[in-house]
Motif scaffolding. Structure first.
Motif, PDB file in Angstrom:
ATOM      1  N   THR A 548      53.596  40.726  44.567  1.00  0.00           N
ATOM      2  CA  THR A 548      53.784  41.192  43.243  1.00  0.00           C
ATOM      3  C   THR A 548      54.357  39.986  42.398  1.00  0.00           C
ATOM      4  O   THR A 548      55.444  39.353  43.094  1.00  0.00           O
ATOM      5  CB  THR A 548      54.474  42.308  43.162  1.00  0.00           C
ATOM      6  OG1 THR A 548      55.819  42.358  43.607  1.00  0.00           O
ATOM      7  CG2 THR A 548      53.918  43.483  44.134  1.00  0.00           C
ATOM      8  N   GLU A 550      56.292  40.801  38.925  1.00  0.00           N
ATOM      9  CA  GLU A 550      56.412  41.838  37.787  1.00  0.00           C
ATOM     10  C   GLU A 550      57.841  42.093  37.693  1.00  0.00           C
ATOM     11  O   GLU A 550      58.537  42.025  38.485  1.00  0.00           O
ATOM     12  CB  GLU A 550      55.555  43.101  37.937  1.00  0.00           C
ATOM     13  CG  GLU A 550      55.856  43.609  39.439  1.00  0.00           C
ATOM     14  CD  GLU A 550      55.306  44.920  39.473  1.00  0.00           C
ATOM     15  OE1 GLU A 550      54.580  45.335  38.778  1.00  0.00           O
ATOM     16  OE2 GLU A 550      55.200  45.546  40.529  1.00  0.00           O
ATOM     17  N   GLY A 555      52.986  47.349  39.964  1.00  0.00           N
ATOM     18  CA  GLY A 555      51.782  46.469  41.165  1.00  0.00           C
ATOM     19  C   GLY A 555      52.362  46.804  42.591  1.00  0.00           C
ATOM     20  O   GLY A 555      51.571  46.699  43.544  1.00  0.00           O
TER      21      GLY A 555
END
Length: 753
Positions: A548, A550, A555
């Motif tokens: 991920t 983010e 996510g």
């Protein structure tokens, strides 16, 4: 000022000036051969009349769109009329009633006098020949048009056609007389007056007559259609009344009256309805009796009454919540900054205790997707004992989405807010309107204004949905807005908001939230137990770092759900489901890692420094490289940089150059070498001033040929005088350095907290 005619005028040139008094008239235009009575009351006009009566009784009458005295000037038409004063008799209030006989056309050439009255020089006009077959044909066609007009419009007497036929031998007189009898505007008569040439005059008259005939015919058609429509409605009403009387005699049931009576009883039985609401609904119920059940309007009224009565008028307000209990509930269900919880609780305290204040702002949570905005609002609703309603901004891109459509429109219905109240069966809601950037990006300012009319405490005590048409008190509803970035909000609306900034989560917070909230929810959703699927902290950390990128948790949850689905499939297939997810076997479930984190260099190097960046996905390392080469002292920078970052590099270069002696750098090197500053990952746009301190260190390292420590990360803005200014995203930047194994960070002093 004389308004020149657009036509070429045939004038009789004279060696001497001919001057006469001028009477400006605004209301009408005289044509040759016409007699007209005017009332003169102005002092200058009465003075002019005395002079004219003492002389040869002649004056010029000119059409004036702007009479004397208006804005200090006067407009006179170039083509005017020489008239004879036949008589003058006393009128009311000292005025004089003057009878004028229009004689012939003249052309004004110059205004000679304004006081005590107007005078002007003029020239005579000539109209040319009046013979020929074409002219006789024109007269016949004009008489045909006059005949059609008198047949259509009874304001013109039938005798009019006979009088005009007597003038057919004199085409010019015929045209002027016909135009004077028509009910046309002054500018049309002025156009006739300016048509000095006979052929032009007849063609102008033809156009005016044709327009009058067409307008009269169209007016008659409209009157006929309106009359037929009214007659049809009267007939339908009469037949419908007869049908009702026949059904009553036969003893048949009246669906319309029965339904109207049913709604009447429901409305009167509902004591919670405000009086103005009850009156409105009773009026609509009465209309049902007089409308056929087969008509579309009948169904529309029935649906409207059912919707209005389904609103929760009788639900009592929810009592004020106990703030310590709310705080405890929010702390248990939401993991985040203490400062955010404190700001939210302070807002709730004010909202509960002083709802009478009209200037209370709207609570707005600003943070990237997945940073817990909806979770926080849901925790608030649960803690306050209120229903939680979640509305996405993509559903509110037009004013009709918020305020509903008018009932007269096809397919109209109430707005999303009224629908939410009906579905929840209470006004005591916590409404979270998320993704507000979609409303802003739609470009419909009316939608944003309508939204604030609904959520702003200064306006929502009498919010009117266009479909329902009844004022609602929305002050009982706690509205919370959600947006990704504060900068997305238009500046004029910012003062309406209590903005709460919700930054992205760092790695350690993501692990805690995953174990506390996400994993239990997924165990329940997929029907698995902890003994069937286990996660180690190192496994979660690897998923966060390598799968991920983010600021939030969306996510991460999607990656975890992939693992849960694999485990569920194995269990459904009858296989033994005992999965222990560790750092070493994550790739067996999620495949090859998707992101490669930036790492610091393995040893100190010249011209390479470790900076810290704050992006929408959180904090990250940013290696900044530099080198020098023979040149002319230029500074080159690459790496998809924004204007602010370019300016920051220039400022850093100037600062290091100014401190060259202190840093042990030869001044001549700045003139003999070019410096190239590069930011890797050129496909990613970069901007902001926070790399200033790091760039200064890279330039100094390159010019002094000294290595930079590889175990130190740096962030901070630098001014030309060497001052270090504070920057944002410190928490995310520190977390990024920690993930990379860097434990020494250089920060601006003002960022110390």
């Amino acid at each position: 000022m004389i308004i020149k005619s657009r036509k070429q005028l045939p004038l009789l040139v004279s060696d001497k000036d001919t001057i006469l008094p001028v009477l400006p008239i605004k209301s009408t235009v005289l044509l040759p051969g016409e007699k007209h009575v005017v009332q003169l009351a102005l002092k200058e006009n009465l003075e002019m009349l005395r002079e004219v009566m003492d002389g040869d009784n002649q004056l010029i009458v000119s059409y004036s769109p702007r009479p004397a005295g208006e804005n200090g000037g006067i407009d006179l038409s170039e083509v005017s009329l020489l008239a004879q004063v036949e008589s003058a008799r006393p009128g009311s209030s000292g005025s004089r009633m003057v009878t004028l006989n229009a004689v012939r056309r003249v052309a004004l050439t110059e205004i000679r006098q304004i006081t005590p009255y107007l005078t002007a020089a003029y020239l005579e006009t000539t109209q040319g020949e009046e013979e020929g077959k074409q002219i006789r044909w024109d007269i016949d066609s004009l008489l045909e048009l006059v005949s059609r007009l008198t047949a259509l419009n009874h304001d013109y007497p039938p005798e009019m056609i006979g009088g005009l036929q007597d003038l057919a031998a004199s085409p010019g007189e015929f045209a002027d007389r016909t135009a004077s009898l028509l009910h046309i505007q002054p500018y049309d008569k002025q156009e006739m007056l300016e048509a000095v040439e006979l052929a032009d005059r007849l063609e102008t008259l033809r156009r005016i007559l044709t327009e009058e005939v067409e307008k009269t015919a169209l007016s008659l058609q409209i009157d006929k259609r309106v009359g037929e429509s009214l007659e049809r409605k009267k007939r339908e009403t009469f037949l419908r009344q007869q049908l009702m009387e026949i059904r009553r005699e036969l003893g048949e049931e009246f669906v319309e009256e029965d339904l109207s009576r049913l709604f009447h009883n429901k409305i009167r039985a509902n004591r919670a309805l405000p009086q103005e609401v009850a009156d409105r609904l009773l009026f609509e119920a009465d209309r049902l009796k007089h409308i056929s059940s087969s008509s579309a309007e009948y169904g529309a009224i029935k649906n409207y009454l059912e919707l209005a009565l389904s609103l929760p008028w009788s639900t009592p307000p929810v009592p004020a919540s106990d703030l310590p209990a709310v705080d405890k509930k929010i702390s248990a269900e939401y993991y985040g900054s203490t400062q955010i919880r404190e700001q939210v609780l302070e807002y709730l305290a004010v909202w509960q205790s002083s709802r009478e204040l009209q200037d209370l702002p709207v609570l707005c949570l600003a943070g990237p997707v997945g940073t817990g905005k909806a979770s926080l609002v849901k925790a608030i609703a649960d803690a306050m004992g209120r229903r939680f309603v979640r509305i996405n901004g993509t559903s509110l891109t037009t004013m009709e989405d918020i305020k509903g459509g008018h009932r007269t429109e096809v397919g109209a219905g109430p707005g999303y807010l009224i629908r939410a109240i009906i579905e929840a069966a209470t006004f005591d809601l916590v409404v979270f309107i998320e993704d507000l950037e979609y409303v802003i990006e739609s470009g419909d300012t009316n939608a944003l204004l309508a939204l604030f009319e609904a959520v702003d405490p200064r306006h929502n005590r009498r919010f009117v949905d266009n479909y329902v048409g009844i004022p609602f008190d929305f002050s009982r509803i706690l509205f919370v807005l959600g947006i990704s970035y504060m900068d997305d909000f238009p500046e004029p609306f910012m003062h309406h908001l209590e903005m709460v900034e919700m930054p992205g989560y760092i790695e350690r917070e993501k692990v805690v939230i995953t174990k506390r909230h996400i994993l239990p929810k997924l165990y329940k959703r997929y029907g698995l137990s902890r003994s069937e699927l286990k996660f180690s902290d190192r496994a979660l950390t690897r998923i966060i770092r390598q799968y991920t990128m983010e600021a939030g948790l969306i996510g991460l949850q999607q990656q975890l759900e992939k693992i849960y689905r694999k485990a569920t499939r194995r269990k459904a297939s009858g296989e033994e489901c005992k999965i222990a997810l560790t750092e070493s076997n994550v790739d067996q479930f999620l495949g090859t890692q998707q992101f490669i984190p930036e790492k610091a260099t393995s040893k100190p190097e010249i011209g390479v420094a470790t900076g810290l960046a704050w992006t929408g996905a959180g904090g990250d390392l940013m290696l900044i490289e530099g080198l020098k080469m023979r040149g002319t002292g230029q500074v080159i920078f690459t790496g998809s940089l924004g204007e602010i970052m370019k300016e920051s590099i220039q400022a850093a270069h100037s600062f290091v150059r100014a401190r060259a002696e202190t840093l042990g750098i030869d001044h001549n090197d700045f003139a003999g070498f070019d410096i190239h500053i590069h930011f890797p990952m050129g496909a990613i746009p970069k901007d902001g001033p926070s790399a200033g301190m790091t760039v200064s260190l890279v330039i100094a390292s390159v010019m002094a040929e000294r290595p930079i420590r590889n175990d130190v990360a740096i962030t901070g803005e630098v001014t030309l005088r060497g001052k270090v200014l504070p920057v944002g995203g410190i928490k995310e930047k520190v977390s990024a350095a920690y993930r990379a194994g860097i434990f020494t960070i250089i920060l601006p002093k003002e960022n110390e907290k």
